[in-house]
Motif scaffolding. Structure first.
Motif, PDB file in Angstrom:
ATOM      1  N   PHE A  59       2.874   7.091   5.970  1.00  0.00           N
ATOM      2  CA  PHE A  59       1.042   6.527   6.949  1.00  0.00           C
ATOM      3  C   PHE A  59       0.323   7.446   7.166  1.00  0.00           C
ATOM      4  O   PHE A  59      -1.118   6.502   7.301  1.00  0.00           O
ATOM      5  CB  PHE A  59       1.795   6.173   8.451  1.00  0.00           C
ATOM      6  N   ALA A  85       1.124  -3.300   6.602  1.00  0.00           N
ATOM      7  CA  ALA A  85       1.478  -1.909   7.254  1.00  0.00           C
ATOM      8  C   ALA A  85       1.585  -2.111   8.656  1.00  0.00           C
ATOM      9  O   ALA A  85       2.381  -1.936   9.279  1.00  0.00           O
ATOM     10  CB  ALA A  85       0.246  -1.654   7.568  1.00  0.00           C
ATOM     11  N   TRP A 137       0.561  -1.525  -0.673  1.00  0.00           N
ATOM     12  CA  TRP A 137       0.309  -0.291   0.234  1.00  0.00           C
ATOM     13  C   TRP A 137       1.101   1.181   0.282  1.00  0.00           C
ATOM     14  O   TRP A 137      -0.224   2.670  -0.387  1.00  0.00           O
ATOM     15  CB  TRP A 137      -1.048  -0.146   1.174  1.00  0.00           C
ATOM     16  N   ARG A 144      -2.095  -5.951   6.024  1.00  0.00           N
ATOM     17  CA  ARG A 144      -1.868  -5.937   7.442  1.00  0.00           C
ATOM     18  C   ARG A 144      -0.893  -6.076   7.538  1.00  0.00           C
ATOM     19  O   ARG A 144       0.045  -5.785   8.443  1.00  0.00           O
ATOM     20  CB  ARG A 144      -2.860  -6.740   8.189  1.00  0.00           C
ATOM     21  N   TYR A 162      -1.231   8.241   2.933  1.00  0.00           N
ATOM     22  CA  TYR A 162      -1.937   6.575   2.509  1.00  0.00           C
ATOM     23  C   TYR A 162      -2.660   5.501   2.826  1.00  0.00           C
ATOM     24  O   TYR A 162      -2.454   4.625   2.575  1.00  0.00           O
ATOM     25  CB  TYR A 162      -0.331   6.580   1.793  1.00  0.00           C
ATOM     26  N   TYR A 163      -2.934   6.023   4.417  1.00  0.00           N
ATOM     27  CA  TYR A 163      -3.595   4.736   5.471  1.00  0.00           C
ATOM     28  C   TYR A 163      -4.459   4.622   4.666  1.00  0.00           C
ATOM     29  O   TYR A 163      -5.045   5.560   5.143  1.00  0.00           O
ATOM     30  CB  TYR A 163      -3.131   4.616   6.640  1.00  0.00           C
TER      31      TYR A 163
END
Length: 168
Positions: free
Chosen positions: A73, A95, A26, A92, A76-77
């Motif tokens: 973070f 991240a 991500w 997950r 873009y989270y």
């Protein structure tokens, strides 16, 4: 209390692995470019064992990537809990590894700073600005006289020579 010696190779390897795993799902390419560039400087610090500059640049790069990782973070989270196209488990894991890398960076910075001091770096980081120091070890005492010049003839000129024309 003595600080345990951590190998610079271990620090670079752990952060490289966590960055690779963090980039799986991500994060944007700028995250990868920033972290891998700093790790390349870490490889330089490994290759030149006596270079103070390499360790200092690696330390500064690690400090800067702490800030840029937080910004990545935050931007873009994903905000929703919908399953991304690549799978929720992969997201997950990716991240988690990226966040673990961020959490380990201050500890790594501490150990890299210890290596900087061991290689002969100053206790305070100097960015090249001129400063006034109180180190007077290099000064010669006024009470000691150099034997090369006598007190009667301080400029070592010949006694019978005429003063010539001055050249500037």
């Amino acid at each position: 209390m003595e600080v345990p010696a951590i190998n610079l190779k271990a620090i670079v390897l752990v952060h490289w692995l966590l960055t690779v795993w963090g980039c799986m799902a991500w994060l944007p390419p700028s995250f990868a470019w920033g972290n891998f560039s700093v790790l390349a400087v870490g490889v330089w610090a490994i290759a030149q064992r006596d270079s103070i500059d390499a360790v200092l640049m690696f330390l500064m790069g690690m400090i800067v990537t702490v800030l840029t990782d937080i910004i990545h973070f935050g931007i873009y989270y994903p905000r929703n809990s919908l399953t991304p196209d690549w799978g929720w488990d992969v997201f997950r894991f990716s991240a988690g590894m990226a966040i673990l890398s961020l959490l380990l960076k201050p500890v790594s910075c501490f150990f890299v700073y210890q290596m900087y001091r061991e290689r002969g770096g100053d206790y305070n980081v100097n960015f090249g600005f001129p400063s006034v120091s109180r180190n007077r070890d290099t000064y010669q005492s006024i009470d000691q006289q150099d034997e090369s010049s006598s007190p009667a003839n301080p400029f070592n000129q010949a006694q019978d020579s005429k003063p010539g024309a001055r050249t500037y």
